[in-house]
Design a protein around this motif. Structure first.
Motif, PDB file in Angstrom:
ATOM      1  N   GLY A  57      22.388 -23.907  70.110  1.00  0.00           N
ATOM      2  CA  GLY A  57      22.890 -22.709  69.346  1.00  0.00           C
ATOM      3  C   GLY A  57      22.735 -21.585  69.286  1.00  0.00           C
TER       4      GLY A  57
ATOM      5  N   GLU B  55      32.132 -17.333  62.205  1.00  0.00           N
ATOM      6  CA  GLU B  55      32.215 -17.600  62.736  1.00  0.00           C
ATOM      7  C   GLU B  55      30.025 -17.466  61.858  1.00  0.00           C
ATOM      8  OE1 GLU B  55      32.502 -21.052  64.221  1.00  0.00           O
ATOM      9  OE2 GLU B  55      30.388 -21.530  64.857  1.00  0.00           O
ATOM     10  N   HIS B  56      29.515 -18.545  61.395  1.00  0.00           N
ATOM     11  CA  HIS B  56      27.959 -17.894  61.169  1.00  0.00           C
ATOM     12  C   HIS B  56      27.932 -17.500  59.708  1.00  0.00           C
ATOM     13  CE1 HIS B  56      27.645 -18.152  66.071  1.00  0.00           C
ATOM     14  NE2 HIS B  56      26.784 -18.958  64.929  1.00  0.00           N
TER      15      HIS B  56
END
Ligand SMILES: C[C@H]1O[C@@H](n2cnc3c(N)ncnc32)[C@H](O)[C@@H]1O
Ligand SMILES: Cc1ncc(COP(=O)(O)O)c(N)n1
Ligand code: SF4
Ligand SMILES: [Zn+2]
Length: 460
Positions: free
Chosen positions: A241, A342-343
């Protein structure tokens, strides 16, 4: 279109494309794919038989327009969508699906975890989709026991898997490669486990002190997949990750198991692709692609990005498209898009568009670099239109025609400018493409240069 094709197969014990390919049979799907890819049907059949290509095509997804995923064919792009409990609903998700298909998604994953009845959302998406649909059934398994990991049993998993298969899901992420003995290997990581499905299985194993039920019941999953022709997308629960965690022992230990599972599915003629990372520095991407091919006997690789740096939240369609282009160039079969959200949150329709275009660019760049037949034709056509100042033709050939036109219209909206020999970047007097280096001018110039040369010779 497929209704008649699949009706003839119903009731057979194994209806997978791989099973037919291995018996030397050409299915209608193989013919369709061969035409789409402009490749000989024998090659398609041989690659499917060999396991280096899959045609994800559930017999219950009859409105599917078959496509293939494999190194011998064009690099493909997947778009993720799906409702989540905090945001979105069925209408928004079907809208995202239509947008994804419009901008050229080769497959779509429904990763819904809430925001409505998951079965209703999924069946609506399958019904509306001409492209293969992938899912991660364990998300719904967890939801079915209201989020309490302790209550989850192997039977719950198998029940939901069979349900998705029956509904027409073409491929499923199965997180069977993460084993209980892999868990201690994540101790030295910065971001631990970042796979949602992997997190569920890891918590289950930590609680029960038992082996991964998807691993211990893998043969039962194979039996379900045979009946409907569902393809495995073997999940990478231990994908890194962050840059720090890339290519570590945990990731590579799981990859080894994924290779063993690939070959086990192949023993039953069930199709397989393998999921990959994630977050990987540029200098490790080639290694990751080659290692997957080696460990998984060249089963198609399907990667998420990878992001080549972690410091640009809000722009991770870019950090990841860089990695995706490289991964595609090294032979990755399908690129899973990452959106600008994303995130940070659930992507909306505009994020789907931006993510998808970034990935169409990456996949196409990979096709050019791998010299896939005809890959550069559209580039050459667009370049010709550009040099001829044919603006409308340029927009038509663009990956995102709407965006291209919108940007041109921002400064030069009048129709007359759609044939103008400049744009607002350089203006009418400085546009270098007006410099027509044509054959006549060059012949004249060459004559002049030759005469100059003679003069110099006589002078000396
Ligand atoms: C594995 C990948 O799936 C993406 N992902 C997970 N759930 C959704 C969703 N509902 N919509 C879009 N993308 C999703 C994550 O962003 C991750 O990158
Ligand atoms: C390329 C790709 N796409 C989707 C998933 C599933 O997501 P998760 O592992 O987070 O459940 C994955 N592991 N890899
Ligand atoms: S994207 Fe959000 S919900 Fe998903 S792993 Fe990251 S922080 Fe958790
Ligand atoms: Zn991430």
């Amino acid at each position: 279109m497929r209704t008649e094709w699949v009706n003839r197969r119903r009731g057979q014990a194994n209806v997978s494309q791989m099973h037919y390919a291995r018996q030397g049979v050409f299915t209608e799907e193989m013919h369709y794919v061969a035409k789409r890819e402009n490749l000989p049907v024998e090659l398609i059949r041989d690659e499917v038989a060999r396991g280096r290509m899959i045609i994800p095509a559930n017999i219950n997804h009859t409105n599917l327009e078959p496509m293939c995923i494999g190194i011998a064919s064009k690099c493909k792009v997947n778009a993720n969508l799906g409702a989540s409990p905090n945001s979105s609903d069925i209408n928004k998700e079907v809208e995202k699906l239509n947008l994804a298909v419009k901008y050229g998604a080769d497959t779509v994953m429904d990763l819904s975890t809430g925001g409505g009845d998951l079965d209703v959302i999924r069946t609506a998406i399958i019904k509306a989709s001409p492209v293969p649909i992938g899912t991660v059934p364990i998300y719904q398994a967890l939801e079915s026991v209201h989020g309490s990991i302790e209550k989850l049993t192997a039977e719950d998993f198998l029940h939901i898997i069979e349900k998705h298969a029956q509904q027409g899901v073409d491929y499923m992420t199965i997180h069977a490669g993460i084993l209980i003995e892999h868990l201690p290997l994540v101790r030295s990581r910065i971001t631990g486990i970042v796979s949602r499905g992997g997190g569920i299985i890891a918590r289950w194993m930590l609680h029960h002190h038992k082996q991964n039920p998807l691993y211990t019941h893998f043969d039962e999953i194979i039996e379900i997949f045979k009946k409907y022709d569902v393809s495995f997308s073997l999940g990478d629960s231990l994908r890194p990750g962050c840059q720090h965690d890339a290519s570590d022992e945990a990731q590579l230990a799981e990859l080894k198991t994924l290779g063993q599972l690939t070959r086990r599915a192949w023993e039953h003629d069930v199709q397989v692709m393998v999921e990959g990372p994630g977050h990987v520095p540029m200098d490790q991407i080639e290694f990751n692609v080659k290692k997957q091919m080696e460990e998984c006997s060249e089963a198609p690789f399907y990667v998420l990005g990878p992001l080549v740096t972690d410091i640009a939240p809000g722009y991770d369609h870019i950090t990841s498209a860089i990695g995706a282009a490289m991964a595609g160039w090294y032979g990755t079969a399908m690129l899973c898009y990452v959106t600008p959200k994303e995130h940070l949150g659930l992507p909306d329709a505009e994020d789907v568009r931006n993510g998808l275009i970034a990935y169409k660019i990456a996949a196409h760049a990979a096709d050019i670099a791998r010299h896939r037949p005809g890959a550069r034709d559209r580039d050459d056509q667009l370049s010709q239109a550009r040099y001829n100042f044919d603006w409308n033709r340029q927009f038509e050939l663009a990956l995102d025609p709407d965006r291209a036109r919108e940007y041109h219209d921002e400064t030069l909206p009048a129709d007359i400018y759609k044939t103008a020999e400049f744009c607002s970047m350089c203006g009418p007097k400085f546009c270098p493409m007006q410099t027509k280096v044509d054959a006549d001018a060059l012949t004249e110039l060459e004559k002049f240069l030759a005469s100059q040369e003679k003069e110099t010779v006589t002078q000396s």
